[in-house]
Design an enzyme around this catalytic site. Sequence first.
Site, short mmCIF file in Angstrom:
data_model
loop_
_atom_site.label_atom_id
_atom_site.label_comp_id
_atom_site.label_asym_id
_atom_site.label_seq_id
_atom_site.Cartn_x
_atom_site.Cartn_y
_atom_site.Cartn_z
N GLU A 194 58.71 33.60 64.35
CA GLU A 194 59.23 32.59 63.26
C GLU A 194 60.31 31.38 64.13
O GLU A 194 60.35 30.26 63.73
CB GLU A 194 60.10 33.21 62.41
N SER A 251 59.75 79.45 11.31
CA SER A 251 60.81 80.55 11.31
C SER A 251 61.84 80.36 12.46
O SER A 251 63.03 81.07 12.68
CB SER A 251 60.11 81.92 11.84
#
Length: 821
Positions: A90, A483
């Site tokens: 770059e 229950s």
Amino acid sequence: MSRMRKLTHSLFWCFLAGLALGAMTLSSFYLYLRPGLPDVEQILDIQLQTPLRIYSSDNRLIAEFGEKRREPVTIDQIPELQLQAFLAAEDARFYEHSGVDIKGLVRAAWELVSTGSIRSGGSTITMQVAKNYFLTRDRTFIRKFNEILLALQMEQELSKSTIIELYFNKIYLGNRAYGLQAAAEVYYGQPVRELTLAQMAMLAGLPKAPSAYNPLANPERALIRRNWILQRMHDLEYIGQAAHELASDAPVTARYHGAESALEADYLAEMTRTWMVERFGDQAYTDGYEVSLTIDSTRQSTANQALRNGLKAYDRRHGYRGPVAQASESDMASGDFQSILAPHESYAGLYPAVVTGVSDAAARVYADTIGPATMAFDTMTWARPFRSRNRLGPTPESPADVVSVGDVVYVEGIPMASPLSRGAAPSETPGPTSVGLSQVPEVQGALVSLDPHTGGIESLTGGFSFSQSKYNRATQARRQPGSNFKPFLYLAALEHGKTPATLINDAPIVFDDIDLETTWRPQNASGEFYGPTRLRKALYRSRNLVSIRLLRELGIDNTFEYLGQLGIDTSQMSRDLSLALGSGTLTPMEIARGFAVIANGGYNVSPYFVQTVRNSDGDVVYEAPAVVTCDDNCEQLTEGRPTPAVGFPAIQPAPRVADERSVYILHSMMKDVVRLGTGRRARALGRDDIAGKTGTTNQQRDAWFSGFNHNLAASAWVGFDQPQPMGRGEYGATAALPVWADYMEVALAGTEPANMPRPNGLVTVKIDAETGKRARPDSKNTLFEIFRTENAPEPVDIDATASNDGSNDSSSDGQMPQQLF
């Protein structure tokens, strides 16, 4: 000569005029654009968009949310070779220019003219940072001029190290990876410091065109770009000839590595994501928050596996439903098995597979993520054909009775170390492995466990697989507890003067109740009636008729008031006697919270799962308040205590909502559920500190088991999302208790027994097992029972001539007379 001098003189002045005009133009642009340019110092305060990350209490990554995947690093953490790879690709003159590289611009122009493309680019790294942080990506002259001005300004105010560090943390490198560290994890599954030279060069090739040079999308083009960068590094003398040749010959090793979680807790992750967005808005996804939950990774993993094992066990009890699809002969002939499997997803360790051959002893399959495999017949013997929930076909005698070539089925197996992606060729897989026939369960379930002293969630799973269904049954499924609800009713009874020795008649009863819209003839699960029954025995035998009569004696209004005191949501409960059988609806989370209140001795705790939230700087912006139990004057706990800077209370009082003596008695009664009653299968844990209760609704539509010791409470539910009978025999003890027990076996492993301390104000009295009254000296069937002091049975007159040395004491409950609870 004179004419030549005049021409030169004219050209000279034209040149000066051009320079002046250019300078004036540039100055004009500068004066026009400068006021709108941001202050370079702002770049240091810009919040990088970092995803939300969620961790367990022991720091295991659970999930990551956010569009951008980013892991900021400092310049010191970046290897020198990696830095040089980016410079070669770059901006090789980065440390020489002052923000704008004239040579680089000329070189880019020459490459464009000579080759038709620009390989190295004309923008410097400083210019890219200016563009990425401050500017748009519009390809206009004004934007480019702004970029140059900002680059020059940045070079004056920031160091080179700061600029390159900003670059590495901001740059986009494809596949949601923003920044160098994130890219290393995405493409190679490891931090940047562990990459090879070839891998470093590959990443350096991405900024120019993250899509075009992506090693996942276009490996051939990415390889060309990588090798060009390696050659540049060699030309710039960053690497030697040997390193250049070795790296250039290296194969492309990039593979996609998602945000790999260390712990599966998807339902909790989604709960946390929602919680964060409610409090922090959309910034929750971008501001780098890290959330630490209350869950323990070992317990969470165990909860996942326990629920899945329980659901698969139920599913196998009810037979094999056949293949999920059938491949055509032409598809099988093509050998493209991956295309056949493409429409079918993998769920929680179950993988779609196509049957490629059948022999007398096994079937051959090609399985997703596994490849070629052998499926032995002994893994298919369970696969009796499904006829209905209560009826199965014959037991298979060979693989051909179960599968045929072209069947798409689900199998269980261990994926290879390098899983085969759907885009890979079959030839890339190693030799066949072994798998077993399975199927994705239709039944669903949930498991929740809490720390009863704080309400902190230790584990939670809301279904077989989050990828299969996002519906969180732990918090969203309102189901009848059956229950499983009775302990709350019995606690209310104990608080209202009843005792474990209170007799209630277990006899037929018929109601013509306008609220029930019909004649109601409730029954026990056995269909039998047992006459006068002590409450202790009625609870561990789960006698329905006793519970109904008990509720009638307590009164609906009194019971509802007490349930509200316990913090139980009564909004979905009918105000009739069916409440005694758990006809109202509650979520597994609400049931688990109720059992946690019982487990901790009667303190009102609320479930929570977020322990701390930290921002990107590591500062705590939320911390769950410390839960402190209190018997009275709870408001004094927070008086005079400073509120933390984060703005949340430091203390969360957990007031007492039940008499500790009543709760202790209920503990002993619920331990008998495990020791003598419907929860006997939990005895396999080999612990004497376990208490619990089963629950089953009409036609076995819902199955429950909830239980605890003093330090951990958990609730398990199994049922269909659309309520329907699960089949004969699918009670709470059959379908749900094994899930709970598998979880608790691991969750409690290595922990000391945790029984609720016995409070003051209790007495233990020998009673007559038949009458529930204090035993007479001549009583034959006796046992010890616990009472609140004020509820203890009255002493009996003792005949001075009678004697009883206790040798005839016995217990119809099967307990030793000396045992105290």
